[in-house]
Scaffold this active site. Structure first.
Site: not given
Length: 265
Positions: A133-135, A217, A220
């Site tokens: 998971l992205d930050t 991602h 996004q």
């Protein structure tokens, strides 16, 4: 045909019919395990190397030398490798409700806060997150020392149901919502979502999107392609697991039934 007007429902039941392998001993502790897998799970060596040691007579089960390929043992059996008793790590499964600002993989030299800090006390075994998971992304992240399940859940061809609550920088046009529903093509191929809808009783900049892809991602990039920026992204369902009774930043261990259910997705 999908109901285009149905609101986003994070508690919707999973519909995937894909199959993911779960260790048989999760279902039945008395089920036999191949000896080479038992040795590998104990951290001695790989399964391939274990076969070599077994055929060379380096392994005893309940006092008897075993050289048979494919021999199965139970967790209650005594297994010795070169005279030393070995036991496989107990499989553990930990679900975290990840806050924003924590790296899934970070640099210790830069003192980055990582998700491993949040689950440090969850187990004495070495747990690893499944996928990334992205930050800035929040929500459900599963940790385990079960290499078989981890590999299968992270397999792009397998796919696992994921439901995201997305807040955009502006309202999502109905036309763009329909484009996403029909499939948007990115640089690495077409994105097929299982469903997308506005969040009920919220501004139209808040949407729920359901998919099975594990491409990096993806959410996004999907909205960016259509001219939107994501303000807030929260994974609220992973497989059949939800955030119910799991506050942000907290973790819990999965029940035996939940692990079995993961294998039935």
């Amino acid at each position: 045909m999908k109901n285009k007007n149905k609101p986003f429902n994070k508690d919707r039941k999973p519909t995937s019919k894909n199959k993911v392998k779960v260790d048989q001993q999760i279902k039945d502790p008395e089920a036999g395990m191949r000896l080479n897998k038992y040795i590998a799970n104990a951290g001695v060596c790989s399964r391939r190397d274990a076969d070599i040691y077994i055929s060379s007579g380096n392994v005893r089960v309940n006092g008897d030398v075993i050289t048979e390929m494919g021999y199965k043992v139970k967790l209650t059996d005594e297994v010795k490798f070169d005279g030393r008793k070995i036991t496989p790590d107990q499989k553990e499964y930990v679900l975290l409700n990840k806050p924003s600002g924590f790296y899934v993989t970070g640099s210790l030299e830069r003192n980055n806060r990582t998700v491993m800090d949040l689950v440090a006390n969850a187990s004495k075994s070495k747990l690893s997150p499944i996928g990334k998971l992205d930050t800035s992304t929040m929500g459900l992240l599963l940790f385990t020392n079960d290499g078989t399940l981890s590999k299968n859940l992270a397999n792009p061809k397998q796919g696992i149901r994921q439901l995201y609550h997305v807040e955009l920088n502006k309202n999502l046009d109905q036309i763009d919502l329909e484009k996403i529903r029909e499939g948007v093509t990115l640089e690495d191929g077409k994105v097929n979502v299982d469903d997308i809808s506005y969040v009920d009783n919220q501004p139209k900049r808040q949407v729920g999107i359901e998919l099975k892809s594990t491409r990096q991602h993806l959410v996004q990039r999907l909205f960016k392609k259509l001219g939107y920026e994501i303000v807030r992204l929260d994974r609220v369902v992973y497989g059949g697991l939800t955030k119910k009774d799991l506050p942000r930043g907290n973790y819990r261990h999965l029940s035996k039934q939940e692990v079995i259910n993961l294998g039935m997705l």
